[in-house]
Design a protein around this motif. Structure first.
Motif, PDB file in Angstrom:
ATOM      1  N   SER A 434       4.182   8.210  75.671  1.00 29.11           N
ATOM      2  CA  SER A 434       5.194   9.209  76.032  1.00 29.11           C
ATOM      3  C   SER A 434       6.597   8.717  75.679  1.00 29.11           C
ATOM      4  O   SER A 434       7.441   9.490  75.222  1.00 29.11           O
ATOM      5  N   ILE A 435       6.843   7.426  75.885  1.00 31.87           N
ATOM      6  CA  ILE A 435       8.154   6.863  75.544  1.00 31.87           C
ATOM      7  C   ILE A 435       8.354   6.879  74.032  1.00 31.87           C
ATOM      8  O   ILE A 435       9.444   7.187  73.531  1.00 31.87           O
ATOM      9  N   ARG A 436       7.294   6.579  73.277  1.00 30.28           N
ATOM     10  CA  ARG A 436       7.385   6.647  71.810  1.00 30.28           C
ATOM     11  C   ARG A 436       7.707   8.075  71.370  1.00 30.28           C
ATOM     12  O   ARG A 436       8.536   8.293  70.476  1.00 30.28           O
ATOM     13  N   GLU A 437       7.044   9.068  71.999  1.00 25.60           N
ATOM     14  CA  GLU A 437       7.315  10.473  71.677  1.00 25.60           C
ATOM     15  C   GLU A 437       8.774  10.824  71.959  1.00 25.60           C
ATOM     16  O   GLU A 437       9.417  11.544  71.196  1.00 25.60           O
ATOM     17  N   GLU A 438       9.286  10.287  73.066  1.00 30.49           N
ATOM     18  CA  GLU A 438      10.688  10.545  73.423  1.00 30.49           C
ATOM     19  C   GLU A 438      11.628   9.993  72.356  1.00 30.49           C
ATOM     20  O   GLU A 438      12.556  10.677  71.904  1.00 30.49           O
ATOM     21  N   LEU A 439      11.386   8.737  71.930  1.00 28.60           N
ATOM     22  CA  LEU A 439      12.232   8.124  70.898  1.00 28.60           C
ATOM     23  C   LEU A 439      12.083   8.845  69.565  1.00 28.60           C
ATOM     24  O   LEU A 439      13.048   9.002  68.819  1.00 28.60           O
ATOM     25  N   ALA A 440      10.855   9.301  69.264  1.00 27.52           N
ATOM     26  CA  ALA A 440      10.625  10.033  68.006  1.00 27.52           C
ATOM     27  C   ALA A 440      11.358  11.365  68.011  1.00 27.52           C
ATOM     28  O   ALA A 440      11.916  11.784  66.989  1.00 27.52           O
ATOM     29  N   SER A 441      11.392  12.040  69.165  1.00 28.04           N
ATOM     30  CA  SER A 441      12.063  13.344  69.251  1.00 28.04           C
ATOM     31  C   SER A 441      13.565  13.228  69.022  1.00 28.04           C
ATOM     32  O   SER A 441      14.218  14.187  68.635  1.00 28.04           O
ATOM     33  N   LEU A 442      14.123  12.030  69.260  1.00 27.60           N
ATOM     34  CA  LEU A 442      15.556  11.803  69.053  1.00 27.60           C
ATOM     35  C   LEU A 442      15.846  11.130  67.713  1.00 27.60           C
ATOM     36  O   LEU A 442      16.998  10.810  67.399  1.00 27.60           O
ATOM     37  N   GLY A 443      14.783  10.884  66.927  1.00 26.92           N
ATOM     38  CA  GLY A 443      14.981  10.336  65.593  1.00 26.92           C
ATOM     39  C   GLY A 443      15.119   8.829  65.527  1.00 26.92           C
ATOM     40  O   GLY A 443      15.494   8.289  64.483  1.00 26.92           O
ATOM     41  N   ASN A 477       9.446   8.978  82.675  1.00 27.31           N
ATOM     42  CA  ASN A 477      10.322   8.678  81.546  1.00 27.31           C
ATOM     43  C   ASN A 477      11.468   9.679  81.519  1.00 27.31           C
ATOM     44  O   ASN A 477      11.520  10.607  82.344  1.00 27.31           O
ATOM     45  N   ASN A 478      12.392   9.527  80.587  1.00 20.70           N
ATOM     46  CA  ASN A 478      13.603  10.351  80.569  1.00 20.70           C
ATOM     47  C   ASN A 478      13.319  11.826  80.361  1.00 20.70           C
ATOM     48  O   ASN A 478      13.939  12.684  81.006  1.00 20.70           O
ATOM     49  N   ILE A 479      12.400  12.143  79.442  1.00 17.65           N
ATOM     50  CA  ILE A 479      12.084  13.554  79.189  1.00 17.65           C
ATOM     51  C   ILE A 479      11.450  14.176  80.431  1.00 17.65           C
ATOM     52  O   ILE A 479      11.781  15.308  80.820  1.00 17.65           O
ATOM     53  N   GLN A 480      10.549  13.426  81.087  1.00 16.89           N
ATOM     54  CA  GLN A 480       9.954  13.947  82.313  1.00 16.89           C
ATOM     55  C   GLN A 480      10.989  14.048  83.431  1.00 16.89           C
ATOM     56  O   GLN A 480      10.942  14.975  84.237  1.00 16.89           O
ATOM     57  N   SER A 485      13.810  17.417  87.176  1.00 16.96           N
ATOM     58  CA  SER A 485      15.038  17.726  87.921  1.00 16.96           C
ATOM     59  C   SER A 485      15.666  19.054  87.531  1.00 16.96           C
ATOM     60  O   SER A 485      16.212  19.762  88.383  1.00 16.96           O
ATOM     61  N   MET A 486      15.610  19.399  86.229  1.00 15.80           N
ATOM     62  CA  MET A 486      16.342  20.576  85.754  1.00 15.80           C
ATOM     63  C   MET A 486      15.474  21.825  85.628  1.00 15.80           C
ATOM     64  O   MET A 486      16.021  22.933  85.522  1.00 15.80           O
ATOM     65  N   LYS A 487      14.146  21.685  85.624  1.00 18.71           N
ATOM     66  CA  LYS A 487      13.288  22.861  85.453  1.00 18.71           C
ATOM     67  C   LYS A 487      12.298  23.046  86.600  1.00 18.71           C
ATOM     68  O   LYS A 487      12.137  24.132  87.134  1.00 18.71           O
ATOM     69  N   GLN A 488      11.610  21.948  86.965  1.00 18.79           N
ATOM     70  CA  GLN A 488      10.536  22.061  87.946  1.00 18.79           C
ATOM     71  C   GLN A 488      11.062  22.173  89.379  1.00 18.79           C
ATOM     72  O   GLN A 488      10.541  22.946  90.186  1.00 18.79           O
ATOM     73  N   ALA A 489      12.096  21.427  89.712  1.00 19.90           N
ATOM     74  CA  ALA A 489      12.599  21.394  91.096  1.00 19.90           C
ATOM     75  C   ALA A 489      13.378  22.661  91.432  1.00 19.90           C
ATOM     76  O   ALA A 489      14.017  23.275  90.560  1.00 19.90           O
ATOM     77  N   LEU A 549      23.153  19.391  90.697  1.00 20.50           N
ATOM     78  CA  LEU A 549      22.999  18.653  89.441  1.00 20.50           C
ATOM     79  C   LEU A 549      23.524  19.462  88.265  1.00 20.50           C
ATOM     80  O   LEU A 549      23.364  20.679  88.207  1.00 20.50           O
ATOM     81  N   LYS A 550      24.126  18.774  87.305  1.00 22.49           N
ATOM     82  CA  LYS A 550      24.588  19.388  86.061  1.00 22.49           C
ATOM     83  C   LYS A 550      24.165  18.473  84.906  1.00 22.49           C
ATOM     84  O   LYS A 550      24.206  17.255  85.027  1.00 22.49           O
ATOM     85  N   LYS A 551      23.794  19.087  83.790  1.00 23.94           N
ATOM     86  CA  LYS A 551      23.480  18.316  82.584  1.00 23.94           C
ATOM     87  C   LYS A 551      24.473  18.702  81.493  1.00 23.94           C
ATOM     88  O   LYS A 551      24.466  19.840  81.022  1.00 23.94           O
ATOM     89  N   PRO A 552      25.350  17.778  81.089  1.00 21.02           N
ATOM     90  CA  PRO A 552      26.341  18.095  80.050  1.00 21.02           C
ATOM     91  C   PRO A 552      25.663  18.471  78.731  1.00 21.02           C
ATOM     92  O   PRO A 552      24.588  17.969  78.412  1.00 21.02           O
ATOM     93  N   ASN A 553      26.303  19.347  77.972  1.00 18.75           N
ATOM     94  CA  ASN A 553      25.786  19.737  76.663  1.00 18.75           C
ATOM     95  C   ASN A 553      25.682  18.508  75.755  1.00 18.75           C
ATOM     96  O   ASN A 553      26.623  17.725  75.650  1.00 18.75           O
ATOM     97  N   GLY A 554      24.540  18.371  75.109  1.00 15.90           N
ATOM     98  CA  GLY A 554      24.355  17.273  74.173  1.00 15.90           C
ATOM     99  C   GLY A 554      24.036  15.936  74.811  1.00 15.90           C
ATOM    100  O   GLY A 554      23.944  14.920  74.111  1.00 15.90           O
ATOM    101  N   ALA A 555      23.876  15.897  76.133  1.00 17.52           N
ATOM    102  CA  ALA A 555      23.589  14.629  76.821  1.00 17.52           C
ATOM    103  C   ALA A 555      22.178  14.148  76.491  1.00 17.52           C
ATOM    104  O   ALA A 555      21.279  14.941  76.200  1.00 17.52           O
ATOM    105  N   LYS A 556      21.992  12.838  76.521  1.00 19.57           N
ATOM    106  CA  LYS A 556      20.684  12.234  76.262  1.00 19.57           C
ATOM    107  C   LYS A 556      19.690  12.639  77.346  1.00 19.57           C
ATOM    108  O   LYS A 556      20.082  12.982  78.475  1.00 19.57           O
ATOM    109  N   PRO A 557      18.370  12.587  77.019  1.00 17.41           N
ATOM    110  CA  PRO A 557      17.355  12.889  78.042  1.00 17.41           C
ATOM    111  C   PRO A 557      17.529  12.011  79.279  1.00 17.41           C
ATOM    112  O   PRO A 557      17.801  10.815  79.171  1.00 17.41           O
ATOM    113  N   GLY A 558      17.364  12.615  80.444  1.00 15.16           N
ATOM    114  CA  GLY A 558      17.444  11.870  81.702  1.00 15.16           C
ATOM    115  C   GLY A 558      18.840  11.747  82.274  1.00 15.16           C
ATOM    116  O   GLY A 558      19.004  11.267  83.392  1.00 15.16           O
TER     117      GLY A 558
END
Length: 583
Positions: A434-443, A477-480, A485-489, A549-558
């Motif tokens: 899952s962590i590898r997938e996270e890093l791959a999704s960010l290039g 992990n960060n994506i989870q 926090s931002m969708k499930q809760a 909670l707020k997530k700034p635009n363009g912020a990294k996962p987590g």
């Protein structure tokens, strides 16, 4: 550490009582240094862990489930071929040395009955697990040793198994305490603990120091001991000898912060009030508690070596780039001087001539003090002013760009810290994937799945239940963390996170109830445990409602921000967290 021969002797008796006449149901190899035998017998199913890792070699019964690789190694397949279905008929120890033999009644390929022996040698970095046939010849070993490694003793398939070279020490199984005391008394120049260590087989440094402490309250030279003190030494050794086969407790020694530092078959008093001694009824249970977290980190590092290297490389590269950018930004600090020079030249252009190597002008920005301004003699005063303006604009643009790049680089560094923390706390290959997938999704890393293959199904968050019935969810992990926090809760669920350090997002599910202070405190312990400060004694945990909670635009996962929150300070407690885990 203190897995000495006497501790192993007592451990052998405990294992023997639990698994004798059990059959091997499964053989697995979680890592290159570990073999796990799942045994079935009259006492039910038991897992026997054989570990030869240099910093934690041992044999023990374990209650923990250890994840196995998706493809078993070749050695594991060989052990399965020979040991599956085999029955343990005896467990032997070589004197009080750290060598154990497990004898099996097994069947060969054509169904004939054969005897096999698994030799476990616990000798630090030279530890090994060796499978030997009934004729005493080596079938294979976890570590093969050839002439290039050792000229004294080779361990290769087909060779005859031989014991490691022995030491001239007293064996308390056959020798009496008086003989041991006499041997100690001959080492006049040695400190007492060193003399005990060199004279008595199966004794570890901590036990040798304990004998010295109990005998004369200090670790003096043997030649300085009185007759009474020598008699005390003999009495203590005799006490150890008489309890060799008795059912005694095992003892873990922790520092004042609760961190385990050693263990022994003997109750340790030498540290006084500076250490806490905890009693165990089971020698295996003590080893489980002592080594589990350390082994988990070792396994994760072994399985995730590539990811650890990648994150380390990315961190170093980003840090170097940041240092260069900050140096360049420092140079831009003098840009206002360039603008002032340009203005002063323009203000005095009527009295300046082409060809001068410098201009001496009054600086009306600094009390009309004279300032010398370098210039290009081939350019006119107007062109020199334009040149300074151009350099000023360039520095101004560079400062703006560098400020943005530095901000982005610092965000990346913080992100890599969170990924490293995830890696350290990962338990399974699925979490590493899952962590590898996270890093791959960010290039940051190439995707190994190949074209057309679907990504693995996301892991669910870890789930816990507080003592008053609230569900607590923890991101792996960060994506989870983002998804949790931002969708499930829901807005009225409670969010917890370690203050200003990497850690998992923790959510208390309100389920339309008012969240209790007790639930918040217990969830804070969970948040502290699943953070980069797991080993700390006191950890500040922020908590707030999810709606804040707020997530700034363009912020990294987590990455989330919050301005309305409270803080509670708790102590990470792995045992308590495990009790709350929802099975």
């Amino acid at each position: 550490m203190a897995l000495d021969g006497i501790y192993l002797h007592k451990l052998k008796n405990e294992i023997e009582n639990a698994v004798l006449f059990s059959r091997v149901d499964k053989v697995s190899q979680p890592s290159k240094d570990e073999i796990v035998l799942t045994l079935r017998g009259k006492n039910g199913s038991k897992k026997l862990l054989l570990c030869i890792r240099a910093n934690s070699p041992r044999i023990q019964l374990t209650a923990h489930a250890i994840e196995n690789p998706s493809v078993p190694p070749m050695l594991c397949m060989l052990f399965r071929k020979h040991l599956l279905g085999a029955m343990i008929k005896s467990i032997r120890q070589h004197e009080l040395d750290r060598i154990l033999f497990i004898d099996f009644d097994a069947s060969n390929e054509i169904g004939d009955k054969v005897t096999l022996t698994l030799c476990i040698e616990i000798m630090g970095k030279y530890s090994n697990i060796i499978l030997v046939d009934g004729a005493g010849r080596i079938i294979d070993a976890v570590k093969r040793v050839d002439f290039s490694t050792s000229t004294v003793r080779q361990i290769l398939p087909g060779l005859e198994y031989a014991l490691p070279p022995g030491q001239s020490k007293c064996n308390l199984l056959t020798d009496d305490a008086h003989k041991a005391a006499e041997l100690i008394a001959t080492s006049d120049e040695l400190k007492l603990s060193k003399a005990v260590l060199s004279a008595v087989q199966g004794i570890s440094p901590i036990v040798a120091r304990e004998i010295a402490y109990r005998s004369c309250d200090c670790d003096c030279r043997v030649g300085e001991l009185t007759k009474e003190q020598l008699d005390n030494i003999e009495n203590y050794i005799n006490e150890i000898k008489s309890n060799l086969d008795a059912e005694t407790k095992a003892y873990m020694i922790s520092d004042e912060m609760g961190k385990p530092i050693d263990y022994s078959f003997l109750k340790i008093r030498q540290y006084g009030s500076k250490a806490v001694v905890r009693e165990y009824d089971s020698y295996s249970a003590l080893l489980d508690d002592y080594y589990f977290e350390k082994d988990r980190i070792e396994r994760t590092r072994h399985k995730g070596q590539e990811l650890f290297r990648l994150v380390s490389t990315l961190t170093e590269r980003t840090a170097r780039k940041l240092n260069v950018q900050k140096e360049e930004l420092a140079k831009c600090a003098d840009r206002e001087t360039l603008r002032i020079y340009a203005e002063l030249i323009n203000a005095n252009v009527y009295r300046l001539e082409k060809g001068a190597p410098y201009y001496e002008l009054e600086n009306y920005y600094d009390g009309n003090k004279t300032v010398r301004i370098s210039c290009d003699p081939s350019l006119s005063p107007v062109k020199n002013a334009q040149k300074y303006y151009k350099e000023y604009k360039k520095a101004q643009t560079a400062e703006k760009m560098l400020t943005q790049l530095i901000e982005k680089g610092e965000e990346e560094l913080e992100y890599f810290k969170t990924v490293e923390d995830e890696l350290v706390r990962s338990d399974t290959e699925s979490e590493l994937s899952s962590i590898r997938e996270e890093l791959a999704s960010l290039g940051y890393v190439k995707n190994k799945r190949g074209n057309g293959k679907k990504p693995p199904k996301p892991l669910p968050p870890m789930e816990f239940k507080t003592t008053d019935g609230f569900t607590v969810l923890v991101g792996r992990n960060n994506i989870q963390n983002d998804r949790l926090s931002m969708k499930q809760a829901n807005n009225h669920d409670m969010f917890l996170h370690i203050q200003k350090q990497p850690g998992s997002h923790v959510i208390i599910v309100s389920d339309h109830r008012e969240i209790s202070d007790k639930a918040i405190e217990e969830a804070a312990v969970i948040a502290a445990y699943y953070s980069s400060a797991r080993q700390s004694s006191r950890v500040p945990i922020d908590y707030t409602y999810v709606k804040n909670l707020k997530k700034p635009n363009g912020a990294k996962p987590g990455y989330v921000i919050y301005h309305v929150y409270y803080t509670i300070t708790v102590k990470p407690d792995g045992e308590f967290v495990e009790k709350l885990r929802k099975k």
